[in-house]
Design an enzyme around this catalytic site. Structure first.
Site, short mmCIF file in Angstrom:
data_model
loop_
_atom_site.label_atom_id
_atom_site.label_comp_id
_atom_site.label_asym_id
_atom_site.label_seq_id
_atom_site.Cartn_x
_atom_site.Cartn_y
_atom_site.Cartn_z
N ASP A 86 0.80 -1.23 0.00
CA ASP A 86 0.00 0.00 0.00
C ASP A 86 0.83 1.27 0.00
O ASP A 86 0.35 2.32 -0.44
CB ASP A 86 -0.96 -0.01 1.19
N TYR A 114 -10.03 -0.43 2.77
CA TYR A 114 -9.52 -0.36 4.13
C TYR A 114 -9.11 1.07 4.51
O TYR A 114 -8.65 1.84 3.67
CB TYR A 114 -8.30 -1.26 4.31
#
Length: 769
Positions: free
Chosen positions: A409, A493
């Site tokens: 990420d 998320y």
């Protein structure tokens, strides 16, 4: 393998002069700023450098110790994040330097960040140019130093993707007269270098994600496949472009690729309809992100869309039958005299702590120059730089498409670029100081995330307490902590990244995980071994979240000093015998980690294992070396076979702790460009093969921590916060507890009982609640 090499390339338009004349190089020779040189020599060179700029000498005022301190104002500290004007200048300078109009038009700006200066430049700035002035940061010289009237020009580092040639290049731009941009003037940057980095793909950008979604929705075979599933309204469809990772030569970085995941909203009046509640499976798509075309498409298997789950939404009034709780009373945090912290630009002072903050598109929040003011001992450094440098989220379902879900990420997307503006909802209470963040978008424009970083104080329960049972007298102190944080969203998320500073000298790093689970669809009657069924036709695969904290430590070390070492501490049970006649003895065993290969370590809660960064030349009042210890929280290691494909790029996950001596170009544990990276074990795992000495060094800790997520029904439709992190705690750093001088907390409610309503108990006696 080693990091991908850089090669020179003719990117510059050498026939056009679009830059301002730089300051004379004799004032700041490159050798002065070369971090590979002897740092004591660098310090002396910086202090004794004579100003040779064309400006007349400013007036000066002598200090109490006879040191001449120049009073010339400096607008930006060397560690301040790039301003919007500086970013615009850097982009304009690079674009103007393109060799042809085609090259300039095809430039896409992935990242524009501050090129952080050598630590000695930071020390010079903190000593003589920015309050609180700290001359003690630099070594003393005979006759007192002569301080130059200017710091070296700030520099920007740009990662530029050429959409036409599929090349990635790194540019260094000197920012000389950025203030002109704010007055509508021309850019005043100077290109220092430009290099093409072969065989890499830079992080994806939000512009690319939006374009990918649009071209997939317009692709006729895809529309037909969705029609087979009963969906004709493309406005309901969500296309999340995921990087392909690297599973075979087919994923090589010669092409810029994405394999999207598909979801479909349910038609409703909910303003935030949860589209992740209806994953679309059985459709395989490969997208060329360079040319924005669908390369491959297959409707492999018709998996029915999950039925609309009545519990799928999470907005107010939409949950659990549409009735929100009505018995939550207001909770107000009041600070009538304001906060206890002080802020000057990006410099923060609070409860004997002081540090600077920065922000990058990749890491997000960065903490610099952490120090503690310890009475007569003055300013005592703890760390030079703290940040979260990478994240990896591997999924444990071997079925398609979940086996290829192993997102980096930070390296593939960017934590900072995905940060929230807290104007849209803040989880902080009390008196808050916000900081904006500036970055470039893909096309080179400057964007600002307002209220991106949050700074505030929090009450944290009891700090310490003791009551003398003989006298009945008691002393108690409440704990207060200073919290610096930001929150980002990466697809489904949310991650909150927090640094907490405590009054007893502790520093806590914490990550809060929340958001929506990444789901899969089930055939009627099907169950999955590798996940949890959370609703009819829906399951959540098992997965892990790993975070890497990079901590450039400086325990009692001034800039230029390399006097730290790392000691591993394990608690051992004494062997039976004369030293353990009662069989109750245990002790702490210490071992110095002398080299990089020796310092690849894992957590061991059974032995209360922790690691202490010690200063080899500073002692406390008992003669012990001063230090700070890294205390692990809950942790895990990858639950995958060693041959797992994602571990090619994420080999740094194989150990919880790595230690290296500082090197300015060692910043990213999986290499700078993990996207589609074909190189095995690039980054940290390769660096430590040098097996450099750590016995007395400028120490960098790389702590890998994570959580294994076995989803629950209670994690749906939105996951309550899960916390993971670690502590940095003083270990012989102070002569006694620094918390003893914290004053008592007074309150109008102290020693008073709060009146509560009364009601009859079951036996009819009145009971007070």
């Amino acid at each position: 393998m080693a990091s991908a090499p850089e090669k020179a390339t003719p990117l510059l338009n050498t026939t056009t002069n679009n830059t301002a004349t730089a300051a004379p190089s004799s004032s700041w020779p490159d050798s002065t700023l070369d971090s590979t040189r002897n740092r004591s020599t660098i310090a002396s060179a910086l202090i004794s450098a004579v100003d040779s700029f064309s400006d007349p000498p400013p007036s000066s005022a002598p200090s109490t110790k006879g040191i001449t301190v120049m009073t010339r104002a400096q607008t930006c500290h060397p560690l301040d994040p790039l301003s919007a004007a500086e970013i615009a200048v850097a982009v304009g300078t690079v674009r103007a330097a393109g060799a042809t109009p085609e090259v300039r038009d095809s430039m896409r700006f992935v990242e524009v960040v501050l090129l952080e200066p050598d630590k000695q430049v930071v020390a010079l700035a903190d000593a003589y140019f920015f309050p609180p002035f700290q001359p003690s940061l630099l070594p003393r010289t005979k006759g007192g130093p002569v301080i130059p009237t200017k710091l070296p020009p700030r520099k920007a580092r740009l990662v530029v993707y050429n959409k036409r040639s599929n090349e990635t290049s790194i540019w260094i731009v000197e920012l000389t007269q950025v203030h002109a941009a704010t007055r509508g003037g021309h850019h005043r940057g100077k290109v220092i270098s430009s290099n093409v980095v072969p065989d890499v793909q830079p992080p994806m950008d939000a512009v690319e994600y939006a374009e990918c979604e649009a071209i997939v929705k317009d692709f006729p075979p895809f529309r037909e496949a969705m029609k087979r599933r009963g969906i004709e309204d493309m406005d309901l469809v969500m296309v999340d472009a995921w990087c392909v990772g690297y599973h075979s030569e087919f994923d090589a970085p010669s092409r810029r690729l994405a394999k999207p995941l598909i979801f479909c909203r349910t038609e409703s009046d909910c303003p935030m309809e949860n589209g992740y509640a209806r994953p679309v499976e059985g459709i395989y798509i490969l997208v060329d992100m360079q040319n924005m075309v669908v390369l491959e498409f297959e409707d492999c298997k018709l998996v029915p869309l999950p039925p609309a789950d009545p519990l799928r939404n999470y907005t107010s009034g939409e949950t659990r039958g549409g009735v929100d709780r009505s018995d939550v009373k207001p909770l107000q945090i009041l600070q009538p005299e304001g906060p206890s912290f002080r802020v000057n630009g990006y410099f923060i002072q609070w409860q004997k702590w002081n540090f600077r903050i920065g922000f990058t598109p990749r890491e997000g929040l960065v903490i610099y120059s952490v120090a503690y003011i310890d009475g007569s001992r003055g300013r005592r450094p703890v760390a030079h730089r703290l940040s979260f440098v990478e994240m990896v989220v591997p999924y444990g379902d071997p079925n398609d498409p979940h086996y290829r879900k192993n997102a980096f990420d930070a390296g593939e997307d960017g934590l900072g670029k995905n940060a929230h503006s807290l104007k849209k909802g803040c989880d902080c209470l009390g008196y808050i100081k916000y900081f904006d963040a500036h970055f470039t978008n893909f096309n080179g424009g400057v964007e600002t995330i307002e209220n991106c970083v949050c700074l505030h104080e929090e009450d944290h329960g009891i700090l310490w307490k003791h009551q003398d049972w003989r006298t009945g007298l008691a002393e108690v102190r409440r704990s207060r902590r200073l919290t610096v944080s930001f929150i980002c969203t990466v697809a489904n998320y949310e991650y909150g990244f927090f640094w907490h500073f405590y009054q007893d000298g502790k520093i806590e790093a914490e990550v809060k995980l929340t958001g929506i689970l990444s789901l899969g669809a089930l055939q009627p009657g099907e169950t999955r071994k590798y996940g949890t069924t959370i609703a009819p036709g829906l399951y959540a695969p098992v997965h892990q979240h790993f975070f890497v904290a990079r901590m450039d430590m400086a325990v009692d070390c001034k800039p230029g000093e390399a006097f730290n070492q790392v000691v591993e501490v394990d608690v051992k049970v004494e062997e039976p015998g004369k030293d353990n006649v009662h069989n109750n003895a245990f002790y702490a065993e210490e071992r110095v980690l002398k080299s990089e290969l020796e310092a690849m370590r894992d957590c061991n809660p059974l032995s209360a294992r922790h690691w202490v960064v010690r200063n080899t030349r500073t002692v406390n009042r008992t003669g012990q070396l001063t230090g700070y210890k890294l205390v692990p929280g809950s942790n895990c290691l990858p639950l995958a076979r060693p041959e797992a494909k994602f571990l090619r790029r994420a080999a740094f996950l194989k150990h919880n702790l790595w230690v290296t001596p500082y090197a300015h170009n060692e910043m990213h544990p999986g290499g700078e460009f993990p996207n589609q990276n074909p190189r095995v074990e690039e980054g940290l795992v390769t660096w430590v093969q040098q097996n450099r000495s750590l016995e007395e060094a400028d120490i960098v800790l790389w702590y890998v921590f994570g959580v294994t997520h076995i989803p629950r029904l209670e994690d749906w439709p939105v996951m309550p916060v899960e916390r993971v992190g670690f502590m940095l705690m003083p270990h012989g750093f102070f002569n006694c507890s620094p918390a003893v001088d914290v004053p008592p907390t007074t309150s109008d409610l102290d020693d008073k009982e709060i009146g509560m309503p009364a009601k009859p108990s079951q036996n009819g006696v009145i009971a007070k609640l």
